[in-house]
Structures are given as structure tokens and as C-alpha cells.
Scaffold this active site. Sequence first.
Site, PDB file in Angstrom:
ATOM      1  CD  GLN A   1      30.897  33.671  -7.768  1.00  0.00           C
ATOM      2  OE1 GLN A   1      30.195  32.885  -7.133  1.00  0.00           O
ATOM      3  NE2 GLN A   1      31.068  34.918  -7.405  1.00  0.00           N
TER       4      GLN A   1
ATOM      5  CG  ASP B   1      30.203  45.946  -6.243  1.00  0.00           C
ATOM      6  OD1 ASP B   1      31.171  46.016  -5.469  1.00  0.00           O
ATOM      7  OD2 ASP B   1      29.921  46.823  -7.073  1.00  0.00           O
TER       8      ASP B   1
ATOM      9  NE  ARG C   1      38.430  42.517 -13.806  1.00  0.00           N
ATOM     10  CZ  ARG C   1      37.684  42.676 -14.877  1.00  0.00           C
ATOM     11  NH1 ARG C   1      38.224  42.761 -16.070  1.00  0.00           N
ATOM     12  NH2 ARG C   1      36.367  42.773 -14.760  1.00  0.00           N
ATOM     13  N   GLY C   2      40.766  43.380  -9.269  1.00  0.00           N
ATOM     14  CA  GLY C   2      39.626  43.704  -8.424  1.00  0.00           C
ATOM     15  C   GLY C   2      39.767  43.108  -7.038  1.00  0.00           C
ATOM     16  CD  GLU C   3      36.875  43.183  -1.797  1.00  0.00           C
ATOM     17  OE1 GLU C   3      36.859  44.405  -1.924  1.00  0.00           O
ATOM     18  OE2 GLU C   3      36.256  42.581  -0.908  1.00  0.00           O
TER      19      GLU C   3
ATOM     20  CB  SER D   1      39.600  37.415  -9.359  1.00  0.00           C
ATOM     21  OG  SER D   1      39.915  38.760  -9.595  1.00  0.00           O
TER      22      SER D   1
END
Lengths: 187, 378
Positions: B255, B16, B271-273, B275
Amino acid sequence: MKTAHEVRSGNVILVDGQPLVVQKTEFSKSGRNSSVVKIKSKGLLTGSGSEVVYKSDDKLEVVTLEKLDCTYSYFADPMFIFMDAEFNQHDVEADNLGDTRGLIVDGMEDQCQVTFYDGKAISVELPTVVVREVEYTEPAVRGDTSGKVMKPAKLKGTDFELPVAAFIEIGDKIEIDTRTNEFKKRA
Amino acid sequence: MQTWSIFCRVVDNFGDIGVCWRLARQLAHEHPLRITLWVDDLAIFAKIRAEINPNLAEQKLESVTIRHWSEQWSADIQANDVVIETFACDLPTAYIEQMRSSTTPPIWINLDYLSAEDWVSGCHGLPSPQQGLSKYFFFPGFNDKTGGLIGEQSMRQQRRAWQSADAKQLRQQLAPKRPAETADTQYISLFAYENSALNAWLHRLKDSPNPIHLFVPQGRVLPQITQLFMQAELHAGEVYQYGAVTISILPMLPQDQYDQLLWSCDLNFVRGEDSFVRAQWAGLPMVWQIYPQSEDTHLEKLVAFLQLYLADLPDELAQALRDFYYTWNQGGDIAQSWTILNTEREVLRQHAKNWALRLAAQGDLATNLVKFTQSKLK
């Protein structure tokens, strides 16, 4: 107040002081996205259409309007004519019926509720469950008896199509949930 | 200069705040805007940007004003010209009151999570009338009926300029203790959640005829690898050998450096959004592990993405990649699909490159947001 998820076709919602008749709702939810309800509506006073989207738990003001129990009489393009217990006729514009329109067939005996705003009939709600006859669907596939496999079916007396369980055949009567227009079971 | 506020509530992990920070920074760098980022959990933010002081109510980083979004919200805080609530976080009631009392009501945006599903295109950009204001739903996505993906101009320029020599240097810097590179070494980054397919996959890699170097940023998958090695703990900065596989454990990377790691590998597991998006911009083969949800609702998003992503691949290869994605996300037999993918590396590489070009042609999320808000302000 209702949550956006609870709003259904035929409801009238008040948005920024304007009464809008709901013609169609689409609920979407996946993964982490907010669950949303897309609402297609028409301004009762302006006649203009609009599309809006709400989080499903957003609260909407649903206007309680005068309602009368009626039965469907006939279609006089572009008006659907309903009759109350005292044989008064009430005309409802086809556009205002939204998704409900696909489930209105000649000869149906369902007790409907016609809603009035400022003396004008503006929308119709069907009972939560209606029974309709299947006019056409592909034959059942042998072995698909679990009830989870769906196939399209066209209803008699209307162009309306919906997914039904694989075991449903032509001529079967089926129950449909009018809140979602989804097949429930064989009647 | 137009003022924008972005509100971020950190739900879990770093996705987030990762997305919000990238967006805030890009808007501040690439557009004439004054950006304030409201974050409720600065300690998590500090994990991805060490410069952040979690104890400050207000600070500035890379032209973005960062403010702590505390429970005690001051009713005096004035509304900005554009207000973005991210991921359907609810704005403070007093702030909404400020928005309502503004002479020119702000443009209010709900920026949602990324999805390739059809319904997203149908809801993107629609208004959501709220308390006399119009909030607009804005969805990132993969076609021109959505908002596109976050991707800074600067990142894309740097990516284009990135050379194999830069990649070699970065790998050396990140894992100085690793064995010398050979011409046929395969580089893989592995950022993952716990994963029932991992052990079988590592077992396949172990017997690989060519050397494989696996970069594993610290995270939730590490205990599983630790268990595989039957060790008490694996340490960041250390290198471990598992047959043909050299495993370098990396500390939490900033990042920008993580982006560079993605550019420096032959295959990226993400994974996730956040990356996941960066791996697509890298233009290199990738495998996505989607954030798991109850009742498997996340799998619909996965299916929708694969439908788009695999559309231009030859059938057999598309099926192998689909199988591998499903196995990686749900468990199962990984051997056959991996064998196919590993022998078609060059086709996958070209495909990933084409995909990144296609995404770039749709414009990036920040620029699309600016265009959208300007059209509403007129």
C-alpha cells in the site's frame, strides 16, 4: 415484524419499548453502500421527535393497533378531524400525519384508517392509491411523450407538489401511490 | 486505554481489507487506542501485507492486533469499548450478546462505503437502535456533514516532503529496465478494471509527440493489454513498447509504495474506493473507474462525485473531464475529451492540488471517528 423498507408513514414501531409513530421514510441505495431507510418519527408517549437510520432489511416491530375506517371531515388547526361509520369524531394531530398530510384535501372521499393507541387517535393511513387533481403544472413540452420525463405539479387543495409525467396538464386527475407519494399514472 | 474492534468481511478484491487496514493502523498510530482488527480472509490480507500469516488465529502488525474472524465464534470473546462493523457486515450474534451484557454498552458503528450523494449527509451519524443498543451509521464523504476520507497524518506529511528526486528514484526502482527519462516524459499510472475505452485511449497515446511512461500494476486490466500486444503473457518487471508508450508491468505493490507511485506520476487512473481516495490525497490529476454494479447503480455515485469535483473547473474543461470519466466507465469516444485534458494538464494539476487541500481541511476519517465516539461516550 416488517423490514425497514416495508415501514411506511403512519405505522407505529416499537423501539426499545417506546411506541413511535412514523412520520416520514426515505429509502436510499447506491453502488455498494448498504441500502438504508431513514425514518423520522415521533414518540407516542413522549411527543419528542427523532431521526434514525436502518439497513433496509433490518427487522422492526410494527405495533398492531386498533384501527377504524373513517372519512376525513375537516381541519381544525392543529387537528385533522375524521369521522367513523357511527358518526363519532376522532382528532388526529397534524404532526402525526407526516407525509400523509399533503394528500389530505377537503371533500376527499377516500376510506382512511385511523389508528388508535391507548384510546387516542394517533395516525392515519390513506388507501394505497388516491386520485387527486392537478392545480398547476408547466405546459407539456412537445415531443416529451415517452412518459419518462418528469416535471413538478401542485395538487388542488393542498401545497403538496410531486413530479409527474411530462404529458400531465392542469385539471388532470392523477393516481398517487401513498406508500411513496409518487405519481403512478393519469386517472 | 480504550479498546476498539474493527470487523472486516472481505467481499472481493482488496478494497475492503485495504480500507480497514489503513483505518486500524492509523487509529493505533495516531490515537491512544488499542485496536483489534477481525478479518475473515487473511489470505487476501496477506496479498497487501506480506507480513501477515494467513494461518494464525492472532498476530500483531504495526501495533494492531489482527484476529481471524472464523465461522466458529467463541461466546467468551469480550466486547470492546468501540465496535466498528465495516460495510454493513453482520457481527456474530454471540458478540452482540456480549455487547448487550457489558456494564457500559460499547459505541457501535456501521462504517459504510464512500459516496458523494446528498442522502449520505442526511444519514451520517444517525443512530440505529438495535436490540437495546445504539448503532450509528458513519459515512465517509467529501463535506463536513460526513466523516471525511481516510488519510493518515504520516502519509500527508510524507506526501508534502516528497520531491521530484524521490519520484525519479522510485520510478527507477519500480521499472529499472525502462528507457532513460527525458524532460518531457509524461508519467501515468494505470490501475483499472477491464475497460472498453482502454484500447482507443492507448491507441491515442501511441502517436503522442512526447514519450509516455505507463506504470501498470498487475490486475484485471492486464489481460486486455496482453491481448492488445498479441502476446501470450505480460510479465511483472518487464517493459514493453507501444509507439510512444513505454509500458512497465508492476507486481502487486504494498500500500505505502502504491501511494508513492501515485505521487510520482502526472496522471493516475484508479479504481474502486481505496485507490480512489489515495489518488485524491496525492493532489494530482486522476481518473476514477468506479466499481461496477448491476443496474448501473454505481453511476449515480459517479455523477454525484463529479458534481462536487468539477464544480471549480472552467466549464469546457469540466465537461471534457466529465466526458472522459463517463467514457472510461461506460465506453464511447474518448478522443476529443482526451485532447482537451492533455492540453490543460497544468490547470488540472492545480485543481487536484486545491481539491486535496479542501479535503484535508475537513479532517480525516479516523480522527472524525474518534471525535464522534468520544462525544457519544460522554
